[in-house]
Scaffold this motif. Sequence first.
Motif, PDB file in Angstrom:
ATOM      1  N   TYR A 107       0.826  -1.208   0.000  1.00  0.00           N
ATOM      2  CA  TYR A 107       0.000   0.000   0.000  1.00  0.00           C
ATOM      3  C   TYR A 107       0.864   1.264   0.000  1.00  0.00           C
ATOM      4  N   SER A 108       2.034   1.199   0.626  1.00  0.00           N
ATOM      5  CA  SER A 108       2.933   2.354   0.631  1.00  0.00           C
ATOM      6  C   SER A 108       3.386   2.684  -0.783  1.00  0.00           C
ATOM      7  N   ARG A 109       3.723   1.663  -1.559  1.00  0.00           N
ATOM      8  CA  ARG A 109       4.135   1.900  -2.946  1.00  0.00           C
ATOM      9  C   ARG A 109       3.001   2.534  -3.748  1.00  0.00           C
ATOM     10  N   LEU A 110       1.791   2.027  -3.569  1.00  0.00           N
ATOM     11  CA  LEU A 110       0.646   2.590  -4.291  1.00  0.00           C
ATOM     12  C   LEU A 110       0.414   4.048  -3.902  1.00  0.00           C
ATOM     13  N   PHE A 111       0.513   4.338  -2.615  1.00  0.00           N
ATOM     14  CA  PHE A 111       0.308   5.695  -2.095  1.00  0.00           C
ATOM     15  C   PHE A 111       1.322   6.668  -2.695  1.00  0.00           C
ATOM     16  N   LYS A 112       2.589   6.277  -2.708  1.00  0.00           N
ATOM     17  CA  LYS A 112       3.630   7.183  -3.187  1.00  0.00           C
ATOM     18  C   LYS A 112       3.577   7.357  -4.710  1.00  0.00           C
ATOM     19  N   GLU A 113       3.218   6.297  -5.417  1.00  0.00           N
ATOM     20  CA  GLU A 113       3.042   6.420  -6.867  1.00  0.00           C
ATOM     21  C   GLU A 113       1.899   7.388  -7.182  1.00  0.00           C
ATOM     22  N   ALA A 114       0.849   7.351  -6.366  1.00  0.00           N
ATOM     23  CA  ALA A 114      -0.286   8.253  -6.580  1.00  0.00           C
ATOM     24  C   ALA A 114       0.129   9.707  -6.372  1.00  0.00           C
ATOM     25  N   ILE A 115       0.930   9.976  -5.345  1.00  0.00           N
ATOM     26  CA  ILE A 115       1.400  11.345  -5.094  1.00  0.00           C
ATOM     27  C   ILE A 115       2.277  11.815  -6.245  1.00  0.00           C
ATOM     28  N   ARG A 116       3.160  10.959  -6.739  1.00  0.00           N
ATOM     29  CA  ARG A 116       4.047  11.341  -7.842  1.00  0.00           C
ATOM     30  C   ARG A 116       3.280  11.572  -9.132  1.00  0.00           C
ATOM     31  N   SER A 117       2.088  11.003  -9.250  1.00  0.00           N
ATOM     32  CA  SER A 117       1.295  11.258 -10.449  1.00  0.00           C
ATOM     33  C   SER A 117       0.776  12.702 -10.471  1.00  0.00           C
ATOM     34  N   ILE A 118       0.741  13.340  -9.314  1.00  0.00           N
ATOM     35  CA  ILE A 118       0.317  14.743  -9.217  1.00  0.00           C
ATOM     36  C   ILE A 118       1.523  15.675  -9.217  1.00  0.00           C
ATOM     37  N   SER A 119       2.535  15.340  -8.418  1.00  0.00           N
ATOM     38  CA  SER A 119       3.752  16.150  -8.341  1.00  0.00           C
ATOM     39  C   SER A 119       4.968  15.232  -8.331  1.00  0.00           C
ATOM     40  N   PRO A 120       5.901  15.426  -9.275  1.00  0.00           N
ATOM     41  CA  PRO A 120       7.096  14.566  -9.293  1.00  0.00           C
ATOM     42  C   PRO A 120       8.110  14.915  -8.213  1.00  0.00           C
ATOM     43  N   LEU A 121       7.961  16.060  -7.574  1.00  0.00           N
ATOM     44  CA  LEU A 121       8.926  16.505  -6.557  1.00  0.00           C
ATOM     45  C   LEU A 121       8.487  15.995  -5.192  1.00  0.00           C
ATOM     46  N   VAL A 122       8.837  14.744  -4.892  1.00  0.00           N
ATOM     47  CA  VAL A 122       8.365  14.057  -3.683  1.00  0.00           C
ATOM     48  C   VAL A 122       9.551  13.589  -2.863  1.00  0.00           C
ATOM     49  N   LEU A 148      -4.495  15.570  -4.461  1.00  0.00           N
ATOM     50  CA  LEU A 148      -3.615  14.591  -3.822  1.00  0.00           C
ATOM     51  C   LEU A 148      -4.424  13.528  -3.086  1.00  0.00           C
ATOM     52  N   LYS A 149      -5.406  13.967  -2.322  1.00  0.00           N
ATOM     53  CA  LYS A 149      -6.232  13.033  -1.565  1.00  0.00           C
ATOM     54  C   LYS A 149      -7.003  12.092  -2.501  1.00  0.00           C
ATOM     55  N   SER A 150      -7.553  12.643  -3.576  1.00  0.00           N
ATOM     56  CA  SER A 150      -8.339  11.827  -4.505  1.00  0.00           C
ATOM     57  C   SER A 150      -7.460  10.793  -5.194  1.00  0.00           C
ATOM     58  N   ALA A 151      -6.226  11.189  -5.556  1.00  0.00           N
ATOM     59  CA  ALA A 151      -5.312  10.253  -6.208  1.00  0.00           C
ATOM     60  C   ALA A 151      -4.952   9.098  -5.280  1.00  0.00           C
ATOM     61  N   VAL A 152      -4.722   9.424  -4.010  1.00  0.00           N
ATOM     62  CA  VAL A 152      -4.381   8.389  -3.032  1.00  0.00           C
ATOM     63  C   VAL A 152      -5.568   7.445  -2.817  1.00  0.00           C
ATOM     64  N   PHE A 153      -6.756   8.012  -2.691  1.00  0.00           N
ATOM     65  CA  PHE A 153      -7.939   7.161  -2.443  1.00  0.00           C
ATOM     66  C   PHE A 153      -8.228   6.261  -3.649  1.00  0.00           C
ATOM     67  N   THR A 154      -8.081   6.799  -4.842  1.00  0.00           N
ATOM     68  CA  THR A 154      -8.313   5.994  -6.044  1.00  0.00           C
ATOM     69  C   THR A 154      -7.331   4.834  -6.124  1.00  0.00           C
ATOM     70  N   ALA A 155      -6.082   5.087  -5.746  1.00  0.00           N
ATOM     71  CA  ALA A 155      -5.042   4.054  -5.844  1.00  0.00           C
ATOM     72  C   ALA A 155      -5.116   3.022  -4.732  1.00  0.00           C
ATOM     73  N   THR A 156      -5.560   3.438  -3.541  1.00  0.00           N
ATOM     74  CA  THR A 156      -5.470   2.553  -2.375  1.00  0.00           C
ATOM     75  C   THR A 156      -6.799   2.260  -1.695  1.00  0.00           C
ATOM     76  N   GLY A 157      -7.788   3.127  -1.883  1.00  0.00           N
ATOM     77  CA  GLY A 157      -9.017   2.992  -1.119  1.00  0.00           C
ATOM     78  C   GLY A 157      -8.874   3.480   0.304  1.00  0.00           C
TER      79      GLY A 157
END
Length: 403
Positions: A107-122, A148-157
């Motif tokens: 789930y950590s990998r999914l969460f961080k990939e979701a954040i990077r889909s919005i901003s690459p500077l992570v 950011l929140k929507s991307a994380v929820f979509t990727a991980t629930g």
Amino acid sequence: MPVLKTRRIAHIDMDAFFASCELSRYPELKGLPVVVGGRSSHAPRIREDGTHAFSRLRDYAGRGVLTTATYEARALGLHSAMPTMHAAKLAPDAILLPVNFELYRHYSRLFKEAIRSISPLVENIGIDEVYADVSMLPGEANEIAQQLKSAVFTATGLTCSVGIAPNKLLAKLCSEMQKPDGITVITLSDIPFRIWPMPAKKINGIGPKASAKLESLEIKTIGQIAAMSEAWLVQHFGNSYGRWLHRVSHGQDDRPVITESVPVSMSRETTFERNLHAVRDKPALSQAFTQLCERVASDLQQKGYTCRKIGIKLRFDDFKTVTRDLTLPAPISDAKSLRLFCGKCLKRIALDKKIRLLGVKASGLVPTDHSVHADAAQFTLDFTVDERGGPGKLDSVLSDILA
């Protein structure tokens, strides 16, 4: 001339992360007090009707600590790092689940990939939290936080809380203001009203000792620190820390978001449920030792590193902690080699007391592409040894423990 945008840093923190990962597997537990920290024997059992039978805190015996707790469990006074036996007295009917790090890493990998889909500077700062520089993203800060929140929820629930501020210090503080599932945006003008009333210990870097000293000086809030002169803070806390306290209490932090970092070391350790005897409990100790080496080797290989130095840590039943290290002539990353040379370290410790904790550490890290890899068979025993206290006096039985 280009228009310079105001710096905007987001801190994204997953809500009750380990517990939330578990609830994704067992949705029937949502809304109930649940803690994570049990052993594999506390894993849910499947009844004949297909439903799950869960362990309760009252079923626990040992001296482990809670890894996390749902917000419902926190309302009962339970929290991470609390001794599990103490938690069982407070809330014996709370659901107890075993730790499942493979699930959390997924789930950590999914969460961080979701954040990077919005901003690459992570900047990765933990399994369940990151910083992101969102200065150049279009839109208002609240809109970006919602993206950011929507991307994380979509990727991980799963839900997360987001704080956006002019720097990392303030972003981390404000991400905690509306947990869980919250958004908080502050500017420098908000500091007197929203930051200064907060407890001083909320600042990352003010630990228990500094917090106790501040309270002894009748300082309890961030605003009370800010009211003191820099000279006064230096007088009471020393030049470096006093100046730092003055800066952070005024919301000053110019640290950049670091997108790549080189780890200094990788380590794994375990605290046993009961103190183990070096001879009578040799099979259990040997198994734990091997598993720790395998986990460190897996960490090294997954992240693309080898190590030039290995070490072990033992904590005995009297809470005395002893470490031993070896510097190797060539880097390694495989479990067999780690196990062999950690065993050499172990032989330099007198195992005449029961063991409470065992740890394995790899340091002197070298990227795999830059190292000349070698396995255990290629080494001689010509190491550079850091004795730190000298070798233990071992008899013929103890010298073979865990080897």
